[in-house]
Enzyme design. Structure first.
Site, PDB file in Angstrom:
ATOM      1  N   VAL A  85      28.102  44.233  46.389  1.00 30.47           N
ATOM      2  CA  VAL A  85      28.508  44.816  47.674  1.00 30.47           C
ATOM      3  C   VAL A  85      29.894  44.294  48.044  1.00 30.47           C
ATOM      4  O   VAL A  85      30.372  43.318  47.473  1.00 30.47           O
ATOM      5  CB  VAL A  85      27.485  44.491  48.780  1.00 30.47           C
ATOM      6  CG1 VAL A  85      26.129  45.087  48.423  1.00 30.47           C
ATOM      7  CG2 VAL A  85      27.367  42.998  49.002  1.00 30.47           C
ATOM      8  N   ALA A 159      40.031  44.668  35.299  1.00 29.41           N
ATOM      9  CA  ALA A 159      41.158  45.157  36.092  1.00 29.41           C
ATOM     10  C   ALA A 159      41.032  46.669  36.203  1.00 29.41           C
ATOM     11  O   ALA A 159      40.535  47.334  35.284  1.00 29.41           O
ATOM     12  CB  ALA A 159      42.481  44.776  35.428  1.00 29.41           C
ATOM     13  N   CYS A 271      41.993  42.641  45.240  1.00 28.64           N
ATOM     14  CA  CYS A 271      41.589  41.254  44.951  1.00 28.64           C
ATOM     15  C   CYS A 271      42.621  40.186  45.289  1.00 28.64           C
ATOM     16  O   CYS A 271      42.273  39.175  45.891  1.00 28.64           O
ATOM     17  CB  CYS A 271      41.234  41.124  43.480  1.00 28.64           C
ATOM     18  SG  CYS A 271      39.718  41.970  43.065  1.00 28.64           S
TER      19      CYS A 271
HETATM   20  C1  UDX Z   1      43.064  41.946  39.188  1.00 31.53           C
HETATM   21  C2  UDX Z   1      42.805  40.994  38.006  1.00 31.53           C
HETATM   22  O1  UDX Z   1      43.727  41.314  36.954  1.00 31.53           O
HETATM   23  C3  UDX Z   1      41.371  41.147  37.521  1.00 31.53           C
HETATM   24  O2  UDX Z   1      41.103  40.213  36.495  1.00 31.53           O
HETATM   25  C4  UDX Z   1      40.436  40.897  38.705  1.00 31.53           C
HETATM   26  O3  UDX Z   1      39.095  41.098  38.295  1.00 31.53           O
HETATM   27  C5  UDX Z   1      40.764  41.828  39.847  1.00 31.53           C
HETATM   28  O4  UDX Z   1      42.140  41.685  40.221  1.00 31.53           O
HETATM   29  P1  UDX Z   1      43.559  44.533  39.452  1.00 31.53           P
HETATM   30  O5  UDX Z   1      43.781  44.227  40.892  1.00 31.53           O
HETATM   31  O6  UDX Z   1      42.698  45.678  39.111  1.00 31.53           O
HETATM   32  O7  UDX Z   1      42.921  43.270  38.702  1.00 31.53           O
HETATM   33  O8  UDX Z   1      44.980  44.827  38.778  1.00 31.53           O
HETATM   34  P2  UDX Z   1      46.119  44.026  37.998  1.00 31.53           P
HETATM   35  O9  UDX Z   1      46.443  44.764  36.773  1.00 31.53           O
HETATM   36  O10 UDX Z   1      45.793  42.607  37.852  1.00 31.53           O
HETATM   37  O11 UDX Z   1      47.375  44.216  38.967  1.00 31.53           O
HETATM   38  C6  UDX Z   1      47.407  43.693  40.284  1.00 31.53           C
HETATM   39  C7  UDX Z   1      48.732  44.007  40.939  1.00 31.53           C
HETATM   40  O12 UDX Z   1      49.785  43.246  40.375  1.00 31.53           O
HETATM   41  C8  UDX Z   1      49.164  45.468  40.812  1.00 31.53           C
HETATM   42  O13 UDX Z   1      49.725  45.898  42.034  1.00 31.53           O
HETATM   43  C9  UDX Z   1      50.197  45.421  39.713  1.00 31.53           C
HETATM   44  O14 UDX Z   1      51.121  46.488  39.793  1.00 31.53           O
HETATM   45  C10 UDX Z   1      50.861  44.086  40.000  1.00 31.53           C
HETATM   46  N1  UDX Z   1      51.541  43.485  38.838  1.00 31.53           N
HETATM   47  C11 UDX Z   1      50.820  43.127  37.735  1.00 31.53           C
HETATM   48  C12 UDX Z   1      52.902  43.236  38.884  1.00 31.53           C
HETATM   49  O15 UDX Z   1      53.580  43.528  39.879  1.00 31.53           O
HETATM   50  N2  UDX Z   1      53.505  42.629  37.807  1.00 31.53           N
HETATM   51  C13 UDX Z   1      52.810  42.253  36.687  1.00 31.53           C
HETATM   52  O16 UDX Z   1      53.423  41.689  35.766  1.00 31.53           O
HETATM   53  C14 UDX Z   1      51.419  42.517  36.658  1.00 31.53           C
END
Ligand code: UDX
Length: 456
Positions: A85, A159, A271
């Site tokens: 949830v 992710a 997250c």
């Molecule tokens: C994240 C974690 O990666 C994952 O392990 C966890 O379970 C949940 O949170 P997520 O939020 O789905 O996953 O996306 P992620 O790919 O990690 O990107 C998060 C943010 O960071 C995005 O806005 C992305 O654009 C940004 N980002 C990512 C950057 O600006 N630069 C980078 O080098 C990587």
């Protein structure tokens, strides 16, 4: 063996679909009070957009994967109950804006306690602050007739956009439990489920608190890398260094590594911000203000980066965007998802509207209502916020393009045709550093990329 999952959101739906697909002999039931979300999971238009998810769901749905709204029946019949949830951030009271709101977790625990007729393994998958398992256990054991519950922490690291691949081939599965014979047995039961498709050496077992804390810390470290490279992006712009070259140079050091060093307009998603603020709140709660302040800086750097990007647009357009049209390309927090939670686009679009610009937003996957809701709030209206059906439509008559999500289709737009329909000098603000910069400059655009010298 029967598995029940409470919560059919971004984590519960895909995770259960993968378990069902990998374990055809286990009946998996996902329940949610939200009838329209359940109806969507039972339809051809799933409520979550993830590459490859349709196939996984189609393979198992109706066979051993079921979506419905009868929460109590599903709890009674499940041996293992996943709690997926939501844990939004508290909006009022003690810890508002930082602490997690655990009302849905608590409600789930009370329902499980009330309706269970036999032993259950309760698995917390929602990201929750450390020591929530203890609260879960207390509620479960003090509100039920038999009290035979084991609580496990099994955080999800998938992710968005790569959920199916992450679930099929996870780098690690983390299972935390009580270090008692019954706790170890429960951990072994859950480990055996994952071991159907995940190599044993990737399945880690820890105590409950290590597992709960690891999820917050993993996200804090990932976000910290982005804030670190984004802080350097500002210095690069000031000095003439190129942040991409710096990231490549430092990333070759295997101790640093090349991933998660893409400078950007800022991180978003459900997250990072939430988990770091939870971590900050925990540190304050446990009397560690220096640690709290250290991690809070990661979030503040991200807010500053979004604001800096907006200010870059305004100052480049001769310090006024009033009555100018800005085309915003991309609204999701990253590509290959329709999720807009905490997307940097929200702050940038709001900032531009405050400066009286007309903002024309195009995103290939985010519906117009979702864009309006995120920017303007429930029932809000503003004629200056336009949602376009294509990048070209957003750009028609614009003074500038701002790329806020790294969707692949933006790399290969017909930039010459778009340029012809824009006011001059036509500016491009590449918040993701994905556009073919020299080609754009040849066409006549002025290009501003994060962490790179501006066009002449
Ligand atoms: C994240 C974690 O990666 C994952 O392990 C966890 O379970 C949940 O949170 P997520 O939020 O789905 O996953 O996306 P992620 O790919 O990690 O990107 C998060 C943010 O960071 C995005 O806005 C992305 O654009 C940004 N980002 C990512 C950057 O600006 N630069 C980078 O080098 C990587």
């Amino acid at each position: 063996m029967r598995i029940t999952c409470l919560g059919a959101g971004y984590v519960g739906g895909p995770t259960m679909a993968m378990i069902a697909a990998q374990c055809p002999d286990i009946q998996v039931t996902v329940v949610d009070h939200n009838a329209s979300r359940i109806a969507a999971w039972n339809s051809d238009r799933l409520p979550v957009y993830e590459p490859g998810l349709d196939e996984v769901v189609r393979a198992a749905r109706g066979r051993n994967l079921h979506f419905h709204t009868d929460v109590e029946h599903a709890i009674r019949s499940g041996d293992v109950i996943f709690v997926c949830v939501g844990t939004p951030t508290k909006t009022s009271g003690v810890g508002a804006g930082r602490a997690a709101d655990l009302r849905y977790i608590e409600r789930a625990a009370r329902t499980i306690a009330e309706v269970s007729e036999g032993p259950k393994i309760v698995v917390e998958k929602s990201t929750i602050p450390v020591k929530t398992a203890e609260a879960l256990l207390t509620i479960l054991r003090s509100n039920s007739r038999h009290g035979d519950f084991q609580v496990l922490s099994n955080p999800e690291f998938l992710a968005e956009g790569t959920a199916v691949a992450d679930l099929r081939d996870p780098e690690r599965i983390l299972i935390g439990g009580e270090r008692t014979p019954a706790g170890e047995a429960a951990m072994a039961t859950l480990a055996d489920i994952y071991a159907r498709w995940v190599p044993r050496e990737r399945i880690l077992t820890t105590n409950l608190w290590s597992s709960e804390l690891s999820k917050l810390v993993a996200n804090a470290f990932l976000a910290q890398r982005i804030s670190s490279i984004n802080s350097i992006s500002a210095l690069c712009e000031a000095t003439g260094a190129d942040v991409g070259e710096v990231a490549d140079a430092i990333g070759r050091d295997s101790r640093i590594g090349p991933k998660f060093l893409r400078a950007s307009v800022g991180f978003g998603g459900s997250c990072f911000r939430k988990d770091i603020l939870n971590l900050v709140y925990l540190c304050e709660h446990f009397g560690l203000p220096e640690v709290a302040e250290y991690w809070e800086r990661v979030v503040r750097m991200n807010d500053w980066q979004k604001d800096r990007f907006t200010r870059m647009i305004v100052s480049t357009l001769f310090n006024t965007v009033s009555e100018k049209r800005i085309a915003v390309l991309g609204f999701a927090f990253k590509k290959d998802t329709n999720d807009t939670r905490d997307s940097p686009a929200i702050a940038v679009v709001r900032g531009l509207l405050e400066e009286n610009a007309t903002v024309a937003v195009y995103d290939p996957k985010v519906p117009a209502e979702a864009i309006r809701l995120e920017v303007l709030g429930p029932g809000g209206t503003d004629a200056r916020l336009v949602v376009a059906a294509s990048a070209a439509e957003a750009a028609a008559g614009a003074h500038a393009l701002a790329v806020l999500t790294e969707w692949d289709e933006f790399r290969s737009l017909d930039f010459a045709a778009i340029h012809a329909g824009m006011h001059k000098p036509a500016c491009v603000f590449d918040g993701r550093n994905i556009l073919p910069r020299s080609e754009l400059e040849r066409i006549g655009y002025r290009v501003f990329s994060i962490g790179k010298p501006a066009s002449a």
